[in-house]
Write an enzyme that holds these catalytic residues in place. Sequence first.
Site, mmCIF file in Angstrom:
data_model
loop_
_atom_site.group_PDB
_atom_site.id
_atom_site.type_symbol
_atom_site.label_atom_id
_atom_site.label_comp_id
_atom_site.label_asym_id
_atom_site.label_seq_id
_atom_site.Cartn_x
_atom_site.Cartn_y
_atom_site.Cartn_z
ATOM 1 C CE1 TYR A 147 8.856 9.868 -3.781
ATOM 2 C CE2 TYR A 147 6.686 9.312 -2.897
ATOM 3 C CZ TYR A 147 8.052 9.062 -2.995
ATOM 4 O OH TYR A 147 8.602 8.013 -2.322
ATOM 5 C CE LYS B 1 -19.858 -9.239 -4.458
ATOM 6 N NZ LYS B 1 -20.212 -9.411 -5.874
#
Length: 368
Positions: free
Chosen positions: A253, A44
């Site tokens: 940042y 999956k």
Amino acid sequence: MTEPLDLSDIPSPLRLRLDGDALVHNWRTLNDMSGRAVAGAAVKANGYGLGAREVVARLSAAGCRNFFVAHWREAAEIADLVPPASISVLNGVLPEEVSAARRIGAKPVINSMDQLATWQASGGGRCDLMFDSGMNRLGIEDHRAGAVAAMSLDVDTVMSHLASADEDVPQNAHQLARFQAVASHFPNARKSLANSAGIALGTDYHFDLTRPGLSLYGGIQRKQLEERIRQVAYPEARVLQIRDLQPGDKVGYNATFTADRPMTVAITAIGYADGYTRALSNHGYFTVGESQAQVIGFVSMDLCILALEDGVRTTPVWVCPRFNLPLSAAASGRSQYELLTSLGYRYDRVWLSKAHKTSESLKSLTIR
């Protein structure tokens, strides 16, 4: 309007080297550890992020005969590679999915009495049954096992799911006992309880079919797997730029890192949008040739900044974030499952033979 561009010849600055030999080794190891049971494969979430079609093709060739997905679209993506009846859809079947389920031919894993009614109303047929044994996630209540068994359903596999197989806790034995009680009502169906970690709990948990997932792809949840499971996925990122910093220069940042000496840094094309979590800001590590480089500053959406070791004047074109799953999980605070399944679509997924696993990484850039 122009026709959509063909993207196949546009290279990505990210790639995921994938070791098919290790994948097959891991499945065979888990199959051997399953004793008299056979090991299937949970594929999956696009084969836990590595590429479901490539995973299924390799495991099928190695002898795997049972595959588990979550959604019907996932079943459709692999139904041409293996017999559809060998695919089990773990989330079951909803009324709006019945038509697709019939067309695809995979088995629904019936999780509730409502789903059971939906399947029967659509004509019934081969299915699996999931019973809850104490996780309180998907699953028919275990006290209904006798009533469900009396319905004369065409059941291939009766299963449940362990909640804490990666821990030595009483819940494992409690779930085992509840599942054994359920299983007694279905003498002619296969039984399945163990996931990857559950396989390592021992023979009582194996029954007829095990359902490994994480450990197929290099994940290790229990000590018994440490020396047996091999790493499969190796992310790599392109170096985009080399910069020289002076003392006092701020990085990234919010300026969470300030150079305290002359430094050389590499700007690389990987960020949190590619599964390299922001939690590794200022303490993640990359392999850069024969040396290590620490992430400095905040991890950006598409970029990381690496502090190269003093004296390093050349760096490979490609650098490798540290991706040992247990260690990376501990460093980042994210689960091994998250680390794998968050490897996004921007990676070129490259399945390579042993002879070619590092050849491209040997190319170097000279720092100017």
